[in-house]
Design a protein around this motif. Structure first.
Motif, PDB file in Angstrom:
ATOM      1  N   CYS A 117       0.841  -1.205   0.000  1.00  0.00           N
ATOM      2  CA  CYS A 117       0.000   0.000   0.000  1.00  0.00           C
ATOM      3  C   CYS A 117       0.873   1.251   0.000  1.00  0.00           C
ATOM      4  O   CYS A 117       1.970   1.267   0.575  1.00  0.00           O
ATOM      5  N   ARG A 118       0.363   2.283  -0.619  1.00  0.00           N
ATOM      6  CA  ARG A 118       1.053   3.557  -0.630  1.00  0.00           C
ATOM      7  C   ARG A 118       0.844   4.270   0.699  1.00  0.00           C
ATOM      8  O   ARG A 118      -0.099   3.964   1.436  1.00  0.00           O
ATOM      9  N   PRO A 119       1.695   5.234   1.030  1.00  0.00           N
ATOM     10  CA  PRO A 119       1.490   5.992   2.272  1.00  0.00           C
ATOM     11  C   PRO A 119       0.106   6.656   2.285  1.00  0.00           C
ATOM     12  O   PRO A 119      -0.308   7.289   1.314  1.00  0.00           O
ATOM     13  N   GLY A 120      -0.608   6.477   3.380  1.00  0.00           N
ATOM     14  CA  GLY A 120      -1.955   7.030   3.516  1.00  0.00           C
ATOM     15  C   GLY A 120      -3.042   6.025   3.235  1.00  0.00           C
ATOM     16  O   GLY A 120      -4.196   6.222   3.644  1.00  0.00           O
ATOM     17  N   ASP A 121      -2.715   4.935   2.508  1.00  0.00           N
ATOM     18  CA  ASP A 121      -3.709   3.885   2.274  1.00  0.00           C
ATOM     19  C   ASP A 121      -3.766   2.949   3.477  1.00  0.00           C
ATOM     20  O   ASP A 121      -2.873   2.920   4.316  1.00  0.00           O
ATOM     21  N   GLY A 122      -4.820   2.153   3.517  1.00  0.00           N
ATOM     22  CA  GLY A 122      -4.965   1.180   4.594  1.00  0.00           C
ATOM     23  C   GLY A 122      -5.287   1.799   5.926  1.00  0.00           C
ATOM     24  O   GLY A 122      -5.007   1.200   6.967  1.00  0.00           O
ATOM     25  N   THR A 123      -5.859   2.984   5.931  1.00  0.00           N
ATOM     26  CA  THR A 123      -6.219   3.657   7.181  1.00  0.00           C
ATOM     27  C   THR A 123      -7.728   3.894   7.201  1.00  0.00           C
ATOM     28  O   THR A 123      -8.431   3.656   6.220  1.00  0.00           O
ATOM     29  N   GLY A 124      -8.212   4.362   8.316  1.00  0.00           N
ATOM     30  CA  GLY A 124      -9.640   4.641   8.448  1.00  0.00           C
ATOM     31  C   GLY A 124     -10.260   3.794   9.539  1.00  0.00           C
ATOM     32  O   GLY A 124      -9.615   2.953  10.168  1.00  0.00           O
ATOM     33  N   PRO A 125     -11.558   3.979   9.750  1.00  0.00           N
ATOM     34  CA  PRO A 125     -12.224   3.252  10.843  1.00  0.00           C
ATOM     35  C   PRO A 125     -12.272   1.741  10.629  1.00  0.00           C
ATOM     36  O   PRO A 125     -12.410   0.996  11.599  1.00  0.00           O
ATOM     37  N   ASP A 126     -12.178   1.283   9.361  1.00  0.00           N
ATOM     38  CA  ASP A 126     -12.270  -0.148   9.090  1.00  0.00           C
ATOM     39  C   ASP A 126     -10.903  -0.827   8.971  1.00  0.00           C
ATOM     40  O   ASP A 126     -10.826  -2.019   8.644  1.00  0.00           O
ATOM     41  N   ALA A 127      -9.831  -0.089   9.215  1.00  0.00           N
ATOM     42  CA  ALA A 127      -8.489  -0.640   8.992  1.00  0.00           C
ATOM     43  C   ALA A 127      -8.204  -1.823   9.918  1.00  0.00           C
ATOM     44  O   ALA A 127      -7.691  -2.860   9.483  1.00  0.00           O
ATOM     45  N   GLU A 128      -8.523  -1.692  11.202  1.00  0.00           N
ATOM     46  CA  GLU A 128      -8.244  -2.778  12.137  1.00  0.00           C
ATOM     47  C   GLU A 128      -9.061  -4.017  11.801  1.00  0.00           C
ATOM     48  O   GLU A 128      -8.553  -5.143  11.840  1.00  0.00           O
ATOM     49  N   ARG A 129     -10.337  -3.800  11.444  1.00  0.00           N
ATOM     50  CA  ARG A 129     -11.169  -4.950  11.083  1.00  0.00           C
ATOM     51  C   ARG A 129     -10.633  -5.645   9.833  1.00  0.00           C
ATOM     52  O   ARG A 129     -10.615  -6.875   9.741  1.00  0.00           O
ATOM     53  N   THR A 130     -10.159  -4.861   8.871  1.00  0.00           N
ATOM     54  CA  THR A 130      -9.613  -5.448   7.653  1.00  0.00           C
ATOM     55  C   THR A 130      -8.394  -6.303   7.953  1.00  0.00           C
ATOM     56  O   THR A 130      -8.213  -7.378   7.372  1.00  0.00           O
ATOM     57  N   SER A 131      -7.541  -5.843   8.870  1.00  0.00           N
ATOM     58  CA  SER A 131      -6.373  -6.619   9.253  1.00  0.00           C
ATOM     59  C   SER A 131      -6.773  -7.944   9.882  1.00  0.00           C
ATOM     60  O   SER A 131      -6.171  -8.987   9.592  1.00  0.00           O
ATOM     61  N   VAL A 132      -7.823  -7.933  10.707  1.00  0.00           N
ATOM     62  CA  VAL A 132      -8.292  -9.170  11.337  1.00  0.00           C
ATOM     63  C   VAL A 132      -8.896 -10.103  10.292  1.00  0.00           C
ATOM     64  O   VAL A 132      -8.685 -11.324  10.325  1.00  0.00           O
ATOM     65  N   VAL A 133      -9.652  -9.556   9.337  1.00  0.00           N
ATOM     66  CA  VAL A 133     -10.241 -10.376   8.283  1.00  0.00           C
ATOM     67  C   VAL A 133      -9.143 -11.011   7.428  1.00  0.00           C
ATOM     68  O   VAL A 133      -9.223 -12.187   7.052  1.00  0.00           O
ATOM     69  N   ASN A 134      -8.111 -10.229   7.111  1.00  0.00           N
ATOM     70  CA  ASN A 134      -6.994 -10.770   6.333  1.00  0.00           C
ATOM     71  C   ASN A 134      -6.339 -11.939   7.054  1.00  0.00           C
ATOM     72  O   ASN A 134      -6.041 -12.982   6.446  1.00  0.00           O
ATOM     73  N   LEU A 135      -6.126 -11.795   8.352  1.00  0.00           N
ATOM     74  CA  LEU A 135      -5.551 -12.889   9.130  1.00  0.00           C
ATOM     75  C   LEU A 135      -6.470 -14.099   9.131  1.00  0.00           C
ATOM     76  O   LEU A 135      -6.012 -15.249   9.028  1.00  0.00           O
ATOM     77  N   ALA A 136      -7.779 -13.859   9.204  1.00  0.00           N
ATOM     78  CA  ALA A 136      -8.739 -14.967   9.216  1.00  0.00           C
ATOM     79  C   ALA A 136      -8.713 -15.731   7.899  1.00  0.00           C
ATOM     80  O   ALA A 136      -8.768 -16.969   7.881  1.00  0.00           O
ATOM     81  N   VAL A 137      -8.627 -15.024   6.778  1.00  0.00           N
ATOM     82  CA  VAL A 137      -8.604 -15.685   5.476  1.00  0.00           C
ATOM     83  C   VAL A 137      -7.325 -16.514   5.332  1.00  0.00           C
ATOM     84  O   VAL A 137      -7.350 -17.647   4.826  1.00  0.00           O
ATOM     85  N   ILE A 138      -6.197 -15.964   5.781  1.00  0.00           N
ATOM     86  CA  ILE A 138      -4.935 -16.725   5.715  1.00  0.00           C
ATOM     87  C   ILE A 138      -5.039 -17.990   6.565  1.00  0.00           C
ATOM     88  O   ILE A 138      -4.636 -19.086   6.130  1.00  0.00           O
ATOM     89  N   GLU A 139      -5.586 -17.866   7.771  1.00  0.00           N
ATOM     90  CA  GLU A 139      -5.705 -19.035   8.647  1.00  0.00           C
ATOM     91  C   GLU A 139      -6.678 -20.070   8.090  1.00  0.00           C
ATOM     92  O   GLU A 139      -6.505 -21.269   8.295  1.00  0.00           O
ATOM     93  N   TRP A 140      -7.692 -19.598   7.397  1.00  0.00           N
ATOM     94  CA  TRP A 140      -8.633 -20.538   6.782  1.00  0.00           C
ATOM     95  C   TRP A 140      -7.983 -21.288   5.621  1.00  0.00           C
ATOM     96  O   TRP A 140      -8.137 -22.500   5.479  1.00  0.00           O
ATOM     97  N   LEU A 141      -7.224 -20.567   4.793  1.00  0.00           N
ATOM     98  CA  LEU A 141      -6.584 -21.201   3.640  1.00  0.00           C
ATOM     99  C   LEU A 141      -5.382 -22.051   4.031  1.00  0.00           C
ATOM    100  O   LEU A 141      -5.169 -23.134   3.463  1.00  0.00           O
ATOM    101  N   ALA A 142      -4.588 -21.566   4.979  1.00  0.00           N
ATOM    102  CA  ALA A 142      -3.345 -22.256   5.357  1.00  0.00           C
ATOM    103  C   ALA A 142      -3.093 -22.019   6.838  1.00  0.00           C
ATOM    104  O   ALA A 142      -2.409 -21.050   7.201  1.00  0.00           O
ATOM    105  N   PRO A 143      -3.644 -22.842   7.702  1.00  0.00           N
ATOM    106  CA  PRO A 143      -3.520 -22.607   9.154  1.00  0.00           C
ATOM    107  C   PRO A 143      -2.064 -22.527   9.593  1.00  0.00           C
ATOM    108  O   PRO A 143      -1.210 -23.288   9.145  1.00  0.00           O
ATOM    109  N   THR A 144      -1.810 -21.582  10.483  1.00  0.00           N
ATOM    110  CA  THR A 144      -0.476 -21.453  11.049  1.00  0.00           C
ATOM    111  C   THR A 144      -0.226 -22.594  12.037  1.00  0.00           C
ATOM    112  O   THR A 144      -1.102 -22.920  12.838  1.00  0.00           O
TER     113      THR A 144
END
Length: 442
Positions: free
Chosen positions: A368-395
């Motif tokens: 992401c470029r500087p300034g992207d990936g921010t906002g009120p939904d940023a933390e939720r997006t990070s958690v969703v990304n982790l969830a998708v990775i764990e679903w596809l390839a569990p750590t």
């Protein structure tokens, strides 16, 4: 008149006569044999500690031997040669040695032989042992024997230079200090940034699909051997006017150094080898492609990625190929693989589960470029990304981040029917994760 035939001398007498040659006597006594043994053990112990990293590839084995010889065997030969060079001065036999009925230069070459030949022999024997240990596991490529030979010449040259210093300097602490100074100088030279670092015998190279230019090994030998021979001629020739002959090997060394200094600072003598860099691909969907140098790893990487590929097969936006190597500009649908060579041990993939998880993380990561990936939904997006990775390839349980916050999303994804899972994954791959508001929630 009857001819009298003199019987030949007994075999034992002939053998004893051959064994008394001065160079043989010098090679058998003093510090020389112990120096060769010390070099051998130093290199073997160092290589043994790093064996999982280099034993699966010729390039890794050659590179590790090259660095170990330059940084460890070189200073050791320098210090031992210095101590050997001052032996006759310490024993008070220098006048007796110089009164021998042999030319001064010949006497010096005989005296310096243990300081130069024994460390080189130890380095070459360590090279042979490590290459034999690599042979059962290596796939593509070959060991760069010309570079290992150049390393042995460099070690011998350092031993000879140390010997000359030991003859000239009376101080007993010269040998250990010279070894320390040599270690620092070789280390600084090896990790420098300019073309001058390729003059040293310990410059490191990382790319597995490269090969050195054909002339680099012989030119490196001319550089190091020319310096040592010039120092020996300057120290051993009498009278002083004959010392001008030392300029001949010095000129050869300077010419060799000039060729090396013209190399590019970053690549140095290394050029891509098309035979090693060519892609080898499996017949899966998505395809898995590795370089020919890692041909033995391809089945294991394909098997490790099979669970992830089962989820991605036929999904819009999924990768067409997993690629790991210098395959030119990426084609549409190419996704870079984690470095399988860095994770491999003796040509095998010891943790396929970790490799699978790393591949899923690479697939779902965005720059992401500087300034992207921010906002009120940023933390939720990070958690969703982790969830998708764990679903596809569990750590694996013994590795990775805490997934407690992502557990509700992971459970939802696993509970969905197969069609709903595929629909969600297609929407997630189509979203821009640098814009958190576009990321769908499971």
């Amino acid at each position: 008149m009857t001819a009298v035939l003199t019987p030949p001398p007994p075999r034992a007498t002939r053998r004893a006569g051959r064994a008394t040659r001065p160079v043989v006597v010098e090679l058998r006594r003093g510090l020389g044999p112990w120096t060769g043994l010390a070099v051998l053990l130093t290199l073997l112990v160092t290589m043994y500690g790093k064996a999982p990293g280099w034993q699966g590839r010729w390039a890794d084995a050659t590179n590790t031997l090259h660095v170990a010889a330059g940084l460890l065997a070189g200073p050791l030969a320098l210090a031992a040669g210095c101590w050997q060079g001052g032996r006759d001065r310490r024993r008070g036999t220098l006048d007796l040695w110089e009164s021998a009925a042999r030319p001064p230069l010949r006497r010096l070459f005989v005296a310096v032989a243990p300081s130069a030949l024994w460390p080189a022999a130890g380095a070459l024997l360590a090279d042979a042992v490590c290459l034999l240990a690599t042979w059962p596991y290596a796939a593509g490529g070959r060991p760069f024997l010309e570079l290992l030979a150049a390393d042995a010449v460099a070690v011998a040259a350092l031993g000879a230079l140390g010997h000359v210093v030991g003859r000239a300097v009376r101080w007993r602490l010269t040998a250990p200090l010279l070894g320390i100074v040599g270690y620092v100088a070789l280390g600084v030279g090896a990790y420098g940034q300019g073309s001058a670092r390729w003059l040293g015998p310990a410059a490191e190279h990382q790319f597995l699909w490269d090969r050195p230019v054909w002339w680099f090994g012989p030119v490196s030998m001319a550089w190091t051997a020319g310096l040592a021979l010039s120092a020996l001629l300057a120290a051993g020739l009498r009278p002083a006017r004959r010392r001008l002959l030392a300029l001949v090997p010095l000129a050869v060394a300077v010419a060799a150094a000039g060729l090396i200094l013209r190399l590019p600072p970053d690549e140095g003598p290394w050029r891509p080898d098309p035979a090693l860099a060519r892609p080898l691909c499996d017949d899966g969907v998505p395809q898995v492609c590795l370089t020919a140098v890692d041909a033995r790893l391809l089945p294991e990487v394909s098997a490790a990625l099979a669970p992830l590929n089962a989820h991605l097969k036929g999904i819009p936006g999924a990768p067409v190929r997993w690629v790991g190597g210098p395959f030119g500009p990426p084609r549409p649908g190419d996704v870079e693989l984690p470095n399988a060579a860095a994770d491999a041990v003796r040509g095998r993939l010891p943790r396929p589960d970790l490799y699978l998880n790393a591949a899923a993380s690479w697939l779902l990561s965005d720059t992401c470029r500087p300034g992207d990936g921010t906002g009120p939904d940023a933390e939720r997006t990070s958690v969703v990304n982790l969830a998708v990775i764990e679903w596809l390839a569990p750590t694996p349980e013994d590795y990775g981040p805490d997934t407690t916050a992502a557990r509700p999303y992971i459970d939802r994804l696993r509970a969905k029917p197969a069609a709903a899972q595929r629909d969600y994954l297609a929407r997630y791959l189509a979203a821009n994760t640098c814009r958190p508001e576009e990321v769908p929630i499971p």
